[in-house]
Motif scaffolding. Structure first.
Motif, PDB file in Angstrom:
ATOM      1  N   GLN C 364       0.844  -1.201   0.000  1.00  0.00           N
ATOM      2  CA  GLN C 364       0.000   0.000   0.000  1.00  0.00           C
ATOM      3  C   GLN C 364       0.877   1.249   0.000  1.00  0.00           C
ATOM      4  O   GLN C 364       0.784   2.106  -0.882  1.00  0.00           O
ATOM      5  CB  GLN C 364      -0.892  -0.003   1.247  1.00  0.00           C
ATOM      6  N   ALA C 365       1.792   1.282   0.973  1.00  0.00           N
ATOM      7  CA  ALA C 365       2.602   2.502   1.113  1.00  0.00           C
ATOM      8  C   ALA C 365       3.377   2.782  -0.164  1.00  0.00           C
ATOM      9  O   ALA C 365       3.343   3.899  -0.703  1.00  0.00           O
ATOM     10  CB  ALA C 365       3.551   2.329   2.281  1.00  0.00           C
ATOM     11  N   ILE C 366       4.041   1.750  -0.671  1.00  0.00           N
ATOM     12  CA  ILE C 366       4.892   1.958  -1.853  1.00  0.00           C
ATOM     13  C   ILE C 366       4.049   2.363  -3.046  1.00  0.00           C
ATOM     14  O   ILE C 366       4.337   3.330  -3.751  1.00  0.00           O
ATOM     15  CB  ILE C 366       5.705   0.687  -2.158  1.00  0.00           C
ATOM     16  N   ALA C 367       2.936   1.654  -3.233  1.00  0.00           N
ATOM     17  CA  ALA C 367       2.072   1.958  -4.376  1.00  0.00           C
ATOM     18  C   ALA C 367       1.670   3.427  -4.325  1.00  0.00           C
ATOM     19  O   ALA C 367       1.792   4.163  -5.308  1.00  0.00           O
ATOM     20  CB  ALA C 367       0.831   1.069  -4.335  1.00  0.00           C
ATOM     21  N   GLN C 368       1.293   3.856  -3.139  1.00  0.00           N
ATOM     22  CA  GLN C 368       0.887   5.261  -2.999  1.00  0.00           C
ATOM     23  C   GLN C 368       2.047   6.182  -3.357  1.00  0.00           C
ATOM     24  O   GLN C 368       1.904   7.107  -4.168  1.00  0.00           O
ATOM     25  CB  GLN C 368       0.457   5.482  -1.549  1.00  0.00           C
ATOM     26  N   ASP C 369       3.193   5.858  -2.791  1.00  0.00           N
ATOM     27  CA  ASP C 369       4.371   6.689  -3.039  1.00  0.00           C
ATOM     28  C   ASP C 369       4.696   6.731  -4.532  1.00  0.00           C
ATOM     29  O   ASP C 369       4.992   7.787  -5.096  1.00  0.00           O
ATOM     30  CB  ASP C 369       5.565   6.111  -2.259  1.00  0.00           C
ATOM     31  N   LEU C 370       4.615   5.570  -5.180  1.00  0.00           N
ATOM     32  CA  LEU C 370       4.937   5.494  -6.609  1.00  0.00           C
ATOM     33  C   LEU C 370       3.945   6.327  -7.408  1.00  0.00           C
ATOM     34  O   LEU C 370       4.311   7.124  -8.258  1.00  0.00           O
ATOM     35  CB  LEU C 370       4.903   4.039  -7.077  1.00  0.00           C
ATOM     36  N   ARG C 371       2.700   6.161  -7.087  1.00  0.00           N
ATOM     37  CA  ARG C 371       1.687   6.923  -7.848  1.00  0.00           C
ATOM     38  C   ARG C 371       1.919   8.412  -7.655  1.00  0.00           C
ATOM     39  O   ARG C 371       1.878   9.194  -8.597  1.00  0.00           O
ATOM     40  CB  ARG C 371       0.273   6.505  -7.422  1.00  0.00           C
ATOM     41  N   ALA C 372       2.257   8.764  -6.422  1.00  0.00           N
ATOM     42  CA  ALA C 372       2.496  10.190  -6.154  1.00  0.00           C
ATOM     43  C   ALA C 372       3.665  10.700  -6.988  1.00  0.00           C
ATOM     44  O   ALA C 372       3.722  11.871  -7.335  1.00  0.00           O
ATOM     45  CB  ALA C 372       2.787  10.382  -4.664  1.00  0.00           C
ATOM     46  N   ASN C 373       4.577   9.821  -7.315  1.00  0.00           N
ATOM     47  CA  ASN C 373       5.751  10.243  -8.091  1.00  0.00           C
ATOM     48  C   ASN C 373       5.753   9.591  -9.476  1.00  0.00           C
ATOM     49  O   ASN C 373       6.812   9.230 -10.002  1.00  0.00           O
ATOM     50  CB  ASN C 373       7.035   9.899  -7.350  1.00  0.00           C
ATOM     51  N   ALA C 374       4.580   9.402 -10.009  1.00  0.00           N
ATOM     52  CA  ALA C 374       4.495   8.769 -11.323  1.00  0.00           C
ATOM     53  C   ALA C 374       5.356   9.540 -12.314  1.00  0.00           C
ATOM     54  O   ALA C 374       5.390  10.766 -12.287  1.00  0.00           O
ATOM     55  CB  ALA C 374       3.045   8.742 -11.792  1.00  0.00           C
ATOM     56  N   GLY C 375       6.107   8.812 -13.102  1.00  0.00           N
ATOM     57  CA  GLY C 375       6.969   9.444 -14.102  1.00  0.00           C
ATOM     58  C   GLY C 375       8.300   9.855 -13.534  1.00  0.00           C
ATOM     59  O   GLY C 375       9.218  10.183 -14.278  1.00  0.00           O
ATOM     60  N   ALA C 376       8.411   9.863 -12.225  1.00  0.00           N
ATOM     61  CA  ALA C 376       9.698  10.188 -11.604  1.00  0.00           C
ATOM     62  C   ALA C 376      10.065   9.099 -10.613  1.00  0.00           C
ATOM     63  O   ALA C 376      10.554   9.369  -9.528  1.00  0.00           O
ATOM     64  CB  ALA C 376       9.616  11.537 -10.909  1.00  0.00           C
ATOM     65  N   SER C 377       9.745   7.888 -10.985  1.00  0.00           N
ATOM     66  CA  SER C 377      10.077   6.768 -10.091  1.00  0.00           C
ATOM     67  C   SER C 377      10.633   5.617 -10.930  1.00  0.00           C
ATOM     68  O   SER C 377      10.484   5.606 -12.147  1.00  0.00           O
ATOM     69  CB  SER C 377       8.822   6.305  -9.349  1.00  0.00           C
ATOM     70  N   ILE C 378      11.283   4.714 -10.269  1.00  0.00           N
ATOM     71  CA  ILE C 378      11.818   3.540 -10.958  1.00  0.00           C
ATOM     72  C   ILE C 378      11.470   2.304 -10.153  1.00  0.00           C
ATOM     73  O   ILE C 378      11.689   2.283  -8.935  1.00  0.00           O
ATOM     74  CB  ILE C 378      13.345   3.623 -11.119  1.00  0.00           C
ATOM     75  N   VAL C 379      10.890   1.322 -10.813  1.00  0.00           N
ATOM     76  CA  VAL C 379      10.763   0.007 -10.202  1.00  0.00           C
ATOM     77  C   VAL C 379      11.717  -0.898 -10.962  1.00  0.00           C
ATOM     78  O   VAL C 379      11.627  -1.027 -12.174  1.00  0.00           O
ATOM     79  CB  VAL C 379       9.332  -0.526 -10.270  1.00  0.00           C
ATOM     80  N   ALA C 380      12.690  -1.441 -10.244  1.00  0.00           N
ATOM     81  CA  ALA C 380      13.729  -2.218 -10.907  1.00  0.00           C
ATOM     82  C   ALA C 380      13.751  -3.636 -10.376  1.00  0.00           C
ATOM     83  O   ALA C 380      13.742  -3.854  -9.159  1.00  0.00           O
ATOM     84  CB  ALA C 380      15.088  -1.565 -10.700  1.00  0.00           C
TER      85      ALA C 380
END
Lengths: 240, 476, 1050
Positions: C364-380
């Motif tokens: 939950q936390a990460i998904a939220q964080d990622l969405r908040a930074n969509a386009g400026a995040s990396i999932v590797a």
């Protein structure tokens, strides 16, 4: 009855008091040996493949140090002349002198000449020619009057105390940069003095005039300031 | 000494020498030990210790060939058996001079029967100790760089380093105790010279005796010299081990960096020294039937000194613990916890047992008076003092400040070889000593036996005593 | 390096067996030397210097450095000269052995005796290029630095590049062409194969097979194309043991083509690493570290900081930097990824797959964080995750709009992006079917050792009539080959290769092949283009003649000079993830989850990984890498079966005891190493050990390849581990020997030393940490904890520094623990290798080390890395206690260490609270092997036994810089003077400079409120200081997860 004759008493006494002097004597012998040319290699001429004479080439023909020791101003090593350097001249002159046979064969067979190292510092000592030259320390200060050496030999002791003597008080050996490669230069050379020490004392106008001891020291002091010469005695200056 | 000639009735004091001895018998008894034929057991004993000495030489040769890496030392434990043994031997080397010098100045007459071999022991112990500072060097062939001598490098040693202080402290101590011992020997050498029938021995002893004739003048000079040396030696007893303790106290390793070290080391040294004197005295007095000269009173007194110094050492331990706790310094605290609970806790408890618990038996008279028990106890103490140095050096170093650099230390076969080897050297020297030199000071004993020279001081020259024909001492 | 002598002996044999001695001068000379021992070796080397054959050898083998015999021997001789003189009772300042000077015959004008030259070239690792600058001392490459212009380097390197120079000189490299084990010649080789090939050419090359690793070299690719046209029925197979197999598969599934993926971390505000060490492993790692570090340099006034999550089954360097680290077993990580994909809408939601509450919270936390930074995040997710996971990750990045912004998909970097596993399978089938006439194995491939165990490569290989192996070393494969051709090292050859982003960089030789090695280009050209005499220079240049724009001469000169070919970076390709693939991936994951969860509790998932130092085993003979403490485990000379404490207890296996791993009927024995932070139910064993024929590395460690099959390359679920009685002696550089014999509960040792160490480390404020929030609210919060003593609290007067005042600062916030600094330092400072036995005794020699501390729960610890060089203390405890003044304060604040003055009391080391001093307990530097003398840095003394040594901030570089500035009468230009560790560090975590200069970087770092010193309360006033480690926890998780900084302050 005593087993020893009474004269042994004197003997005993002498040996006890003598001990002090014996020890002193040995200490003296030891320290002289350490500084002898046997230990330092001072003044010993090594057998070289070619009996090259600095006397002839420098004093006689007036070739500059840097013609052969090309790297002396830019590198730690002064650089040894390649066989080609020798051949530059000896293609034309003395082309079939027996003495030069090793040089010619080296050039022909592309096999280097192996010289014997005359000034050989221990391997943990890192000496750099370029900086000494840049700071106005003349070749002659360490290598002596090379132009008076028909065969090359080591003039200084090259011992640590010798290095330190100068590093602790560099002023003694500094000279004008343009005189670094002048092997005959003397601290009392009026020309250098006049070049640097304006205004000149009245006496200087006399052509016979030579700078006094005090004048020389003044000049050296000036150069030390001008060349930003420091007394570097940290170990890492030479040992790394 | 005033007790003997004072006209007033004096309180009873147990005699230093068993009754029934005259100066003559004393001389006979002691010198006979040297002059009579060598007993079989001596060959055995010397043979064994000498072969151990040879093993030592082997270890040292291998050490010089390969380097100190053959030992167990490592990062972070840079010192191991080498320095442990050094400190241990130096400590043992303390009793002799203490007994001879300090007790002499204190006019403790009972010292006379033990000071000679106590001094010898000192000398030999210092000899053993003296080797380690050289052996432990990575490049021993450069050991002479530790001495300030004029050299072509324009370099001096680094005088802030305790190791340099050591160089001076130990060498001075060795020289002075050697002199002290030798000067004390001179009259006895003369006696032996005059008594031996063997020409070679005569020359040898005569050489050592330096033409001693026992004239009043000789005695006078002798006494002054002896007292002077005693005066010189006394401060050294204190200084040497103080300096040795600086090796640690000056360092900032938790477990080293403590102001208590000097007194605590000196006490420990005397403690160990007396233990060693006892370990030697007891078998010797049995072997040569010297019970008359080394009486239970001597044993008792030494036991008491041991007990006293032992208690000081224990106090040292407690002080360390207290400081560790009171300082609130986590490194100090951890160091102490680590000693008690860490990988070396067994050594630590063994140390307490040997140095703190066992010697308490000496409170009881029957342990003080029983040679056997004294022997056992002093053995314990010797081991304990060795362990103490092990604890101080190894446990302090193996876990100091950065946990990332923690390690363990374990002596290798070469460590043990060198250690046992020096014991071999020590014993060999002792055996040679008891064979060729009077292990008890003859003339000093003579001064204290009843019917001995009145006044106790050396006012009368030995040649007037029965047992030595007058012309022997006469000037030719 | 004992085996050196054997190889020397072998050389002798070869020399005598050599039919035509022309090419074997080196062997001859070495054979000469091998006859003597000790001092004579060197004296005779001098005598040899006069002998014609030695001169000849010099001129053929190192034409540009004949005159260096003098310098080389000078350095090499040192210890010996020192030793023999000293033993003779003389010191260095008295008599010297006679010494020769060998000047050039014709001096190349660009060479100034005594000054190094730098050449831009390329090193290849796993097929991918890294641009480097190689330092050459009169023809001897001695040190590798990064190429600042190269996108994969930007001036930094990784451990492999730093160690390459040792491989170059390695006397164990194969030194001559072998035919059936006997020495043969290149001519004979070309002739023999020529005959066979002529026969086969008629059939269009039927039966001709070539096996290589991953190939990115355009020239080589072109050559292969040409070959396949001449021999249409020949086949080119590839097998890169530690290559990107899953990645390629995943890309093919997701995009329909094997696209390559690369990241731009500098633009990422949130990063999630899924079971991957994306920062310090893989072709782009050096660049990635640099970019990522840029987003983590928190300072007063710059509170911008990215956030890093790591969800991993095995602790990685990336994980140690993570703000939130969640250890999960492999199967659960797949579930996690699926859940996350659903959460960010990358996969169709369909039932909660997670069982673990904490994992759910994370998603939950990460998904939220990622969405908040969509386009400026990396999932590797890197190679070691299953293709399914990687497909989902591609989908997630696409859903977040990261693709094209922080994540780029490009055309494949390798020349022929085939599925290596399939390629191998095809090869093996054909071989066993007898359809292969000639197998040519190029570039050091070692399939006999590395091929998937289930394929049965070795028996099939024996069915091939003619087998040829080409590589740097003789190895397991060359044993089975009639012909072995020594390969030329990258520093000996011309060539080219692509880096992770496709940029092509050129390879140029710094030295003629030492061991008459041949490049792959030359072999191919000789065999298939009838150009036996073609040099790789001609081949490479010929290839680029057509491609370089503009005047070729100039263009070529520029390319060679810069090392890179401009405008060859691969452009991002617009690619979209195929929905079906995502669905498929989801199903796969559900299925494997089923299996995993139904599994017995006594099973574990065994993860295979390339070894952090010896990689896939090809680097096993590089002793610098062998002795380099592996990140986290700090093991040297070994790999181990790593399990977490809990798992160890559950399986009843203990630390350092051997165990049997069995999986699908395959069994391997390995020793257990209990590694805190391993996920429950996970074990790992790294590739690259258990070599059967690898010179000095033979028999080290345990072979993971025996378990590795074509189906399960990295992930072996359902493996069983059974403890055995035996003990294995590991050589670990931290907490070594703290586990006593006998009782060892949970392998953490009695009273668990490792936890103890961690706990103490925190009590002692060694690694100071805090959160971004704390820093924001109170910039001085670190200062407040520091126990800085009052200035002037010393008996000795303070030092004055008129000129320079050197200092160093290390940013713990960006140190990944990759350990490149250690190897860089080793290469720069002639640091010897001591061998496994000595490491076990705690005598490793590294001048800089990376301390690793665990804190908190053993199964989910916080992990800290802390590089520790010499602190160059202002009040240095070492200086006071040295009796001979061998370690002295310099007038620029260094603690000079004077090797030639040291007598070796070790007092300084005892008194050093940081234990950074290293002692030559025995004679560690190898002086017997002349070729290794060429490796030594002439500016640094080679230490003899019995001497203390330590870091001096690369004083030789300092002095050089100062001298140059004095000669040219100018100040030292900013940024030109770097220490070896600083220069190599990929994240630029180390900065060095003049503290007296208020403008210098180091001064700025030191004045930052985050700056602190190690063990300050001792009043040593360390000159090397640290910047506290700041984490940027997600508030949503912080409550749940143990806050680092809470425990830090106990």
């Amino acid at each position: 009855m005593q087993i020893f004759h009474r004269s042994t008493n004197t003997l005993a006494k002498v040996s006890i008091f003598g001990a002090v002097f014996f020890i002193a004597l040995f200490a003296w012998i030891f320290s002289t040996l350490l500084r002898s040319s046997y230990a330092t290699g001072q003044g010993i001429v090594l057998k070289q493949p070619v009996p090259f004479s600095h006397d002839h080439h420098v004093a006689g023909l007036g070739i500059d140090c840097r013609y052969c020791h090309t790297a002396v101003e830019v590198s730690n090593s002064a650089g040894m002349p390649s066989t080609e350097t020798c051949m530059n001249c000896h293609r034309q002159i003395w082309t079939n002198a027996d003495l030069l046979e090793p040089v010619r064969s080296s050039f022909a067979n592309n096999t280097p000449i192996v010289w014997q190292r005359v000034h050989d510092l221990p391997d943990f000592v890192y000496f750099n020619h370029s900086v000494h030259v840049a700071k106005g320390i003349g070749c002659a200060s360490c290598h002596g009057q090379v132009d008076r050496m028909p065969l090359m030999f080591q003039q200084a002791t090259l011992q640590m105390e010798w290095c330190l003597a100068c590093h602790r008080d560099p002023g003694k050996n500094v000279r004008p940069r343009e005189e670094v490669f002048n092997l005959d230069w003397e601290p009392t050379d009026p020309a250098s003095y006049k070049r640097y020490m304006q205004p000149l004392p009245a006496a200087a106008s006399d052509p016979e005039w030579k700078p006094s001891k005090a004048d020389v020291q003044a000049l050296q002091a000036k150069l030390v300031k001008e060349y930003k010469i420091q007394s570097l005695t940290s170990c890492s200056t030479c040992h790394r | 000494m005033a007790t003997i000639d004072s006209p007033l009735p004096k309180p009873y004091k147990p005699p230093v020498v068993a009754p029934g001895h005259t100066p003559g018998t004393v001389t006979d008894k002691i010198s006979s030990v040297v002059l009579r034929r060598t007993p079989k057991w001596w060959y055995v004993g010397f043979g064994i210790s000498f072969s151990i000495l040879m093993m030592f030489l082997f270890c040292v040769t291998y050490l010089f060939a390969k380097g100190v890496g053959i030992w167990g030392i490592n990062q972070p434990v840079g010192w191991g058996f080498d320095i442990i043994n050094f400190v241990w031997w130096i400590g043992i080397g303390h009793a002799g001079t203490l007994i001879s010098a300090i007790l002499l100045l204190l006019r403790q007459e009972w010292r006379t029967s033990i000071n000679r071999f106590a001094e010898a022991m000192t000398l030999f112990a210092v000899a053993c100790a003296g080797m380690y500072p050289v052996l432990h060097l990575g490049r021993p062939w450069l050991a002479y760089w530790l001495f300030p001598y004029p050299n072509t490098m324009g370099m001096w040693p680094q005088f802030r380093s305790p190791l340099i202080w050591d160089v001076f402290a130990v060498s001075t101590y060795a020289t002075v105790s050697a002199l002290f011992w030798y000067v004390g020997l001179i009259p006895d050498l003369a006696t032996l010279r005059d008594r031996t029938r063997n020409r070679a021995m005569k020359i040898a002893y005569g050489f050592g005796a330096m033409g001693w004739r026992g004239s009043a003048a000789h005695w006078h000079n002798y006494e002054t010299a002896y007292l002077l040396l005693a005066g010189l030696a006394t401060p050294l007893v204190i200084s040497v081990h103080t300096v040795v303790s600086f090796d640690f106290a000056v360092g900032q390793v938790p477990g080293w960096h403590a102001t208590i070290f000097p007194p605590y080391f000196v006490a420990g040294a005397i403690y160990a020294g007396f233990a060693m004197v006892l370990t030697l005295a007891i078998p010797l007095r049995a072997a040569f039937h010297l019970e008359d000269f080394i009486t239970t009173r001597h044993l008792q007194n030494m036991a008491k000194v041991m007990l006293a110094t032992g208690l000081i050492v224990v106090y040292g331990y407690m002080a360390e613990l207290f400081f560790g706790w009171y300082s609130g310094n986590i490194y100090e605290r951890f160091m102490l916890m680590n000693r008690a609970t860490g990988p070396y806790r067994f050594h630590w408890f063994a140390l307490l047992l040997c140095n703190a618990v066992v010697p308490q038996l000496l409170w009881l008279r029957r342990f003080r008076t029983s040679p056997f028990w004294l022997f056992v106890i002093s053995m314990f103490v010797s081991v304990g003092m060795w362990l103490e140095r092990f604890i101080i050096i190894v446990t302090s170093l193996h876990r100091d400040f950065l946990p990332s650099s923690w390690g363990l230390y374990k002596g290798t076969i070469w460590d043990w070889g060198t250690f046992i080897g020096t014991i071999g050297l020590f014993l060999s020297l002792i055996f040679l000593f008891i064979r060729f030199l009077p292990m008890i000071s003859i003339f000093e004993m003579r001064t204290i036996v009843p019917g001995g020279t009145e006044g106790g001081e050396y006012t009368t020259a030995p040649e007037q005593e029965p047992g030595i024909s007058t012309e022997q001492g006469a000037v030719p | 390096m004992e085996s050196v002598n054997d190889s020397k002996g072998k050389c002798g044999a070869e020399a005598s067996a050599q039919p035509q001695p022309v090419r074997l001068d080196l062997a001859e000379v070495r054979e000469k030397l091998s006859r003597q021992r000790g001092p004579e070796v060197w004296r005779s080397l001098e005598e040899l210097a006069e002998t014609p054959e030695f001169e000849e050898f010099l001129h053929r083998e190192f034409p540009r450095q004949a005159s260096e015999i003098d310098a080389v021997s000078r350095r090499g001789f040192l210890q010996l000269a020192g030793a023999s003189l000293a033993l003779a009772g003389l010191t260095g300042c008295t008599k010297q052995p006679p010494e020769g000077i060998v000047p050039y015959v014709k001096q190349p004008e660009y060479i100034v005796p005594g000054r190094p030259l730098f050449f831009a070239t390329t090193l290849v690792h796993g097929g991918y290029a890294q641009g480097v600058l190689a330092e050459s001392h009169m023809g001897r490459p001695t040190k590798i630095e990064g190429n600042p212009d190269h996108p994969a380097s930007l001036g930094s390197t990784d451990v492999f590049a730093q160690a390459a120079v040792l491989t170059l000189y390695d006397p164990e490299r194969s030194q001559s062409i072998l035919h059936d084990g006997r020495i043969a010649t290149w001519g004979a080789f070309v002739a023999d194969l020529g005959n066979r090939l002529r026969a086969l050419q008629g059939l269009g090359g039927e039966g001709v097979r070539i096996l290589t690793g991953t190939v990115t070299s355009p020239t080589f690719a072109a050559q292969m194309q040409d070959l396949l046209t001449r021999f249409p029925r020949a086949r080119w197979h590839q097998w890169e043991a530690a290559g990107g197999h899953h990645g390629r598969a995943a890309a093919t599934r997701a995009f329909g083509q094997p696209l390559a993926t690369r990241y731009d971390f500098s633009a990422a505000r949130v990063v999630l690493a899924i079971d991957s060490d994306v920062l310090t492993e893989g072709p782009g790692n050096v660049r990635y570290q640099r970019d990522f570090a840029r987003t983590r340099r928190v300072r007063k006034g710059n509170l911008q900081m990215s956030r890093l999550y790591a969800v991993e089954s095995i602790p990685t360097n990336t994980g140690t930097l993570a703000d939130h680290r969640l250890p999960l077993p492999a199967a659960e990580i797949e579930a996690f990824t699926l859940a996350l994909a659903q959460a960010v809408g990358a996969a169709t939601a369909g039932g909660d797959v997670l069982t673990d509450a904490r994992a759910r919270k994370f998603v939950q936390a990460i998904a939220q964080d990622l969405r908040a930074n969509a386009g400026a995040s990396i999932v590797a997710a890197d190679e070691y995750s299953s293709p399914a996971v990687q497909v989902l990750v591609h989908a997630i990045n696409q859903a977040l709009g990261n693709s094209g912004r922080t994540v780029f998909h490009t055309a494949p970097v390798d020349a022929a992006p085939v599925d290596h596993v399939a390629s191998m399978r095809e090869l093996v089938t054909d071989m066993s079917a007898g359809r292969v006439e000639l197998l040519l194995m190029l570039g050091g491939v070692n399939p006999v050792y590395t091929a998937p165990a289930d394929l049965g490569f070795t028996p099939a290989l024996q069915k091939v009539p003619l087998r040829v192996h080409h590589g740097l070393y003789e190895n397991e494969t060359s044993e089975y080959c009639q012909w072995h051709v020594p390969a030329a090292h990258e520093l000996e050859s011309w060539g080219d290769a692509r880096s992770f982003d496709g940029t092509v960089s050129l390879m140029q030789p710094l030295i003629e092949p030492l061991y008459s090695g041949k490049t792959g280009h030359e072999v191919i050209a000789a065999l298939f283009a009838n150009r036996a005499d073609a040099t790789s220079f001609e081949l490479v240049q010929a290839h680029w003649k057509t491609l370089l724009v503009g005047n070729f001469e100039e263009a070529w000169r520029k390319v060679v000079h810069d090392g890179i070919v401009p405008a060859t970076q691969l452009p991002p390709a617009g690619a979209s993830v195929d929905g079906g693939a995502v669905q498929q991936a989801a199903n796969d994951i559900r299925a494997s989850l089923q299996r995993a969860r139904s599994e017995g509790s006594n099973k574990v998932t065994l993860r295979l990984r390339p070894d952090p130092t010896v990689w896939d085993g090809s680097l096993a003979q590089n002793v610098w890498l062998q002795e380099l403490p592996k990140p986290l485990s700090k093991l040297t000379w070994d790999n181990a079966l790593m399990v977490g404490p809990a798992t160890a207890e559950r399986l009843k296996v203990s630390h350092e005891e051997t165990a049997e791993v069995s999986w699908n009927g395959r069994k391997v024995q390995a020793a257990v190493w209990v590694l805190p932070g391993m996920a429950e139910g996970t074990a790992t064993l790294s590739l690259g050990y258990g070599r059967r024929r690898a010179g000095r590395a033979t028999g080290l460690g345990f072979s993971a390849y025996e378990l590795r099959t074509s189906q399960n390359l990295w992930n072996l679920p359902g493996a069983e581990i059974r403890g055995l009685a035996g003990r294995h002696d590991f050589a670990c550089t931290q907490n070594h020997h703290v586990l006593p014999q006998g009782k060892r509960k949970s392998g953490m040792g009695e009273d668990g030393e490792i936890p103890l160490a961690g706990e103490q480390a925190e009590k002692r404020h060694l690694v100071m940490t805090g959160t971004l929030e704390e820093f924001r609210s109170d910039p001085d919060f670190i200062k407040k904890e520091r126990e800085e003593p009052e200035p002037g609290e010393s008996l000795y007067p303070g030092w004055k520094y008129e000129g320079h005042k050197w200092g160093m600062a290390i940013d713990l916030n960006v140190c990944t623990g990759c350990s490149t600094c250690i190897v860089a330092c080793q290469a720069e400072n002639n640091i010897p290798v001591v061998g496994k036995e000595q490491v076990q005794r705690g005598r490793e020699m590294h001048w800089i080390r990376v301390d690793r501390y665990y804190a908190g729960d053993m199964d989910d610890p916080r992990i800290h890395n802390q590089p520790v060089p010499c602190m160059q203390c202002e009040n240095a405890p070492c200086e006071v206690v040295c009796p001979v003044a061998a370690t002295v304060h310099s007038d620029e604040g260094l603690n000079d260490m004077v090797y030639n003055r040291c007598v070796g009391t070790r007092y300084c080391s005892n008194n050093c609270p940081y234990k950074v001093r290293r002692f030559n307990f025995l004679r560690y530097s190898d002086r017997e092997t002349p070729v290794l003398a060429l490796l030594q840095n002439p500016d640094v003394t080679v230490r003899m036994r019995g001497v203390m040594e330590k870091c001096t901030y690369c004083v030789q570089r300092i002095e050089q810089a100062k001298i140059e500035s004095k000669v040219e009468n100018r100040p030292i230009p900013a940024g030109t003077l770097q220490t070896a560790c600083q220069q190599a560090c990929p994240t630029q975590a180390i900065v060095f400079g003049d503290i007296n200069d208020p403008e210098s970087e180091v001064t700025r770092w030191k004045s930052d409120p985050l700056s602190y010193g190690l063990l300050e309360m001792l009043n040593t006033r360390p000159r090397t200081t640290y910047l506290a480690k700041i984490t940027n926890p997600n508030p949503a998780l912080a409550a749940g997860q143990a806050h680092p900084e809470h425990e830090e302050r106990t």
